[in-house]
Scaffold this motif. Sequence first.
Motif, PDB file in Angstrom:
ATOM      1  N   LYS A   1       3.016  -5.517   2.837  1.00  0.00           N
ATOM      2  CA  LYS A   1       4.119  -4.667   3.256  1.00  0.00           C
ATOM      3  C   LYS A   1       3.583  -3.524   4.115  1.00  0.00           C
ATOM      4  CE  LYS A   1       8.050  -2.198   1.147  1.00  0.00           C
ATOM      5  NZ  LYS A   1       8.684  -1.915  -0.154  1.00  0.00           N
ATOM      6  N   VAL A   2       4.232  -3.315   5.268  1.00  0.00           N
ATOM      7  CA  VAL A   2       3.823  -2.254   6.180  1.00  0.00           C
ATOM      8  C   VAL A   2       5.060  -1.490   6.633  1.00  0.00           C
ATOM      9  CG1 VAL A   2       1.738  -3.422   7.013  1.00  0.00           C
ATOM     10  CG2 VAL A   2       3.932  -3.853   8.147  1.00  0.00           C
TER      11      VAL A   2
ATOM     12  N   GLY B   1      22.479  -4.019   7.684  1.00  0.00           N
ATOM     13  CA  GLY B   1      22.319  -3.339   8.956  1.00  0.00           C
ATOM     14  C   GLY B   1      21.264  -2.266   9.004  1.00  0.00           C
ATOM     15  N   GLU B   2      20.591  -1.994   7.889  1.00  0.00           N
ATOM     16  CA  GLU B   2      19.565  -0.955   7.849  1.00  0.00           C
ATOM     17  C   GLU B   2      18.195  -1.598   7.638  1.00  0.00           C
ATOM     18  OE1 GLU B   2      18.439   3.089   5.298  1.00  0.00           O
ATOM     19  OE2 GLU B   2      20.350   2.062   4.957  1.00  0.00           O
ATOM     20  N   VAL B   3      17.265  -1.338   8.572  1.00  0.00           N
ATOM     21  CA  VAL B   3      15.927  -1.923   8.461  1.00  0.00           C
ATOM     22  C   VAL B   3      15.215  -1.303   7.264  1.00  0.00           C
ATOM     23  CG1 VAL B   3      13.715  -2.314   9.591  1.00  0.00           C
ATOM     24  CG2 VAL B   3      15.818  -2.301  10.945  1.00  0.00           C
ATOM     25  N   LYS B   4      14.737  -2.149   6.362  1.00  0.00           N
ATOM     26  CA  LYS B   4      14.124  -1.675   5.125  1.00  0.00           C
ATOM     27  C   LYS B   4      12.604  -1.766   5.135  1.00  0.00           C
ATOM     28  CE  LYS B   4      17.828  -0.424   3.063  1.00  0.00           C
ATOM     29  NZ  LYS B   4      18.041   1.026   2.847  1.00  0.00           N
ATOM     30  N   GLU B   5      12.059  -2.791   5.763  1.00  0.00           N
ATOM     31  CA  GLU B   5      10.607  -2.943   5.696  1.00  0.00           C
ATOM     32  C   GLU B   5      10.132  -3.974   6.707  1.00  0.00           C
ATOM     33  OE1 GLU B   5       9.641  -6.290   2.442  1.00  0.00           O
ATOM     34  OE2 GLU B   5      10.221  -4.361   1.572  1.00  0.00           O
ATOM     35  N   ALA B   6       8.821  -4.002   6.883  1.00  0.00           N
ATOM     36  CA  ALA B   6       8.168  -5.076   7.616  1.00  0.00           C
ATOM     37  C   ALA B   6       7.090  -5.659   6.715  1.00  0.00           C
ATOM     38  CB  ALA B   6       7.560  -4.556   8.911  1.00  0.00           C
TER      39      ALA B   6
ATOM     40  N   PRO C   1       0.816  -1.213   0.000  1.00  0.00           N
ATOM     41  CA  PRO C   1       0.000   0.000   0.000  1.00  0.00           C
ATOM     42  C   PRO C   1       0.854   1.270   0.000  1.00  0.00           C
ATOM     43  CG  PRO C   1      -0.639  -1.517   1.770  1.00  0.00           C
ATOM     44  CD  PRO C   1       0.658  -1.985   1.225  1.00  0.00           C
ATOM     45  N   ALA C   2       0.297   2.332  -0.557  1.00  0.00           N
ATOM     46  CA  ALA C   2       0.966   3.631  -0.509  1.00  0.00           C
ATOM     47  C   ALA C   2       0.937   4.129   0.926  1.00  0.00           C
ATOM     48  CB  ALA C   2       0.265   4.622  -1.432  1.00  0.00           C
ATOM     49  N   ARG C   3       2.109   4.512   1.428  1.00  0.00           N
ATOM     50  CA  ARG C   3       2.213   4.997   2.798  1.00  0.00           C
ATOM     51  C   ARG C   3       2.682   6.445   2.847  1.00  0.00           C
ATOM     52  NH1 ARG C   3       4.155   0.132   2.332  1.00  0.00           N
ATOM     53  NH2 ARG C   3       6.331   0.796   2.340  1.00  0.00           N
ATOM     54  N   ARG C   4       2.506   7.127   1.736  1.00  0.00           N
ATOM     55  CA  ARG C   4       2.846   8.548   1.649  1.00  0.00           C
ATOM     56  C   ARG C   4       1.719   9.281   0.931  1.00  0.00           C
ATOM     57  NH1 ARG C   4       8.139  10.458   2.331  1.00  0.00           N
ATOM     58  NH2 ARG C   4       9.693   8.839   2.771  1.00  0.00           N
ATOM     59  N   THR C   5       1.545  10.531   1.295  1.00  0.00           N
ATOM     60  CA  THR C   5       0.648  11.429   0.578  1.00  0.00           C
ATOM     61  C   THR C   5       1.446  12.672   0.225  1.00  0.00           C
ATOM     62  OG1 THR C   5      -0.103  12.645   2.543  1.00  0.00           O
ATOM     63  CG2 THR C   5      -1.280  10.607   1.998  1.00  0.00           C
ATOM     64  N   SER C   6       0.791  13.663  -0.356  1.00  0.00           N
ATOM     65  CA  SER C   6       1.472  14.913  -0.679  1.00  0.00           C
ATOM     66  C   SER C   6       1.969  15.622   0.574  1.00  0.00           C
ATOM     67  CB  SER C   6       0.528  15.842  -1.457  1.00  0.00           C
ATOM     68  OG  SER C   6      -0.654  16.085  -0.701  1.00  0.00           O
TER      69      SER C   6
END
Length: 392
Positions: A204-205, A227-232, A169-174
Motif C-alpha cells: 500500500k502506497v 468517487g473518492e480515491v482511497k489508496e494505491a 507502511p506508516a506514512r505519517r509521523t508526529s
Amino acid sequence: MEIESFRALLTEQGQALLAELRGFTADQELALATRLRREYPAELVRAAFEQARLRQRAEAKFGADAASMYFTQHGVEQATRRSVAEWRAGRFAALGVERLADLCCGIGGDAIALARAGITVLAVDRDELTCEVARANAAALGVAELVEVRCADVADVDTNGFDAVFTDPARRTSRGRVFDPEAYSPPLSWAVEAARRTPFGALKVAPGIPHELVPEGAEAEWVSDRGEVKEAVLWFGTAAAEPYRATLLPGPHSLAGGALPDPPVGPVGRYLYEPDGAVIRGRMVAEVVASVNGRLLDPMIAYVTSDELHPTPYAQAYELSDVLPYNVKKLKALVKERRIGTVVIKKRGASVVPEELRRQLKPSGPNAVTVIVARTAAGPVMMLGQPAGLAM
C-alpha cells in the motif's frame, strides 16, 4: 489510551460499561458520565467513553462492524475502509492465496477481511497496544482462529512458506504526512523486496505516488470508493497484461490500461465526461476517451468530451445546454434568468474558487445546474449542464 486501560475494557465490567454506551449522543454525555462514575472506576469510564466515540467515528469506514470493534485514535484514521479491504482480500483469494503475512497490520482491518475470505493470516505490528486491539478485533468478529497477531518488527519476520505478503507502511509521523516513499516505515525499497520474496505481494502506497516510482514488473492499482480515491497498491506476481489498474467501488468496476497513446484534443461536444479520480491517478483517461468515442478539451486536463452519450462506470457524464466563454457577469445573468437556486461548480485548469463564485452568483429559485469551468485552446469556457445519469 494506555494498554492497561484497554485491557480493562475487555473484562466483564468493561464490556458491561461499553454496552451501556452504545448509541449515546453528545447531549447525554455529561449526565451519563456522572451516573457511570458512581458505578464504575473513573479511569474505566474515561476509557469506555473514548472507545465509544471512536466506534461512532469508525462507522463510516466499517459499517455495522464498528459497534463490536476496538480502535485507537491513530487506528481509526489509518485503517483501511472495509469495502476496500474486502476488494483486496478478494483479489488475494482469486490468486489462490491461502496463507498471508500482513505486515504493519494496525488494528486488523485488512487481516479481518482476509480471514473472512478464507485466508490464514499472520498479522504483525510493533506497537503493543495496536496488537492488543487487532487481537481483540479478530475475536470480536469471529475470525480469531484464522488470525495470529504477533508483536514484532516486520524486518524480523520470516515470510518463507507464505503465499503472499501485504505491507501497509506508516506514512505519517508526529510532523504529519510523509511524501518520500523511502521515508515510509518501513521504506518503500524494503517493502518491495518483501513483496518479491513470496509468490504474490501487495504494498500500500500513497495515491499520489509518482508513476516513475512504480517498480518494474509491478501492477499499480488505484482504488476509489463512491468517487473518492482511497489508496494505491503495488501488486507483485499478478502477471498483469497492463501496468495500471483503476478500481471503483462499489461495483466493483476495474479498468486495466496505461498503454494507449495520448488521446486527441478537440472542441466541446454535447456531452462532458468527468473521469473518476482513480482513473485520473492511474493515467487511464485515454481509455475513457476511447470508450466514449471522444476527445480531450485540453491535453493537460482530464475532461473528456463527446458528441455521443455512452454508459461508463469510469466517468460521470453531463449533458451540456450552454458552452460559453467564461464570464461571471453573463453566468450571473443566466442563473437569475433561469431561476437557479442550486449551483454545483466544478473546475480544472482555471483560477476559479467555487465558493467565491457561488457567492457572486447569488443563486435563488427552484432549479439546479452544474457549472464546469475549464481551460481550452480557445481560452477558459463555462459549460452548463445536468448529470446524464449514465455513471454505473
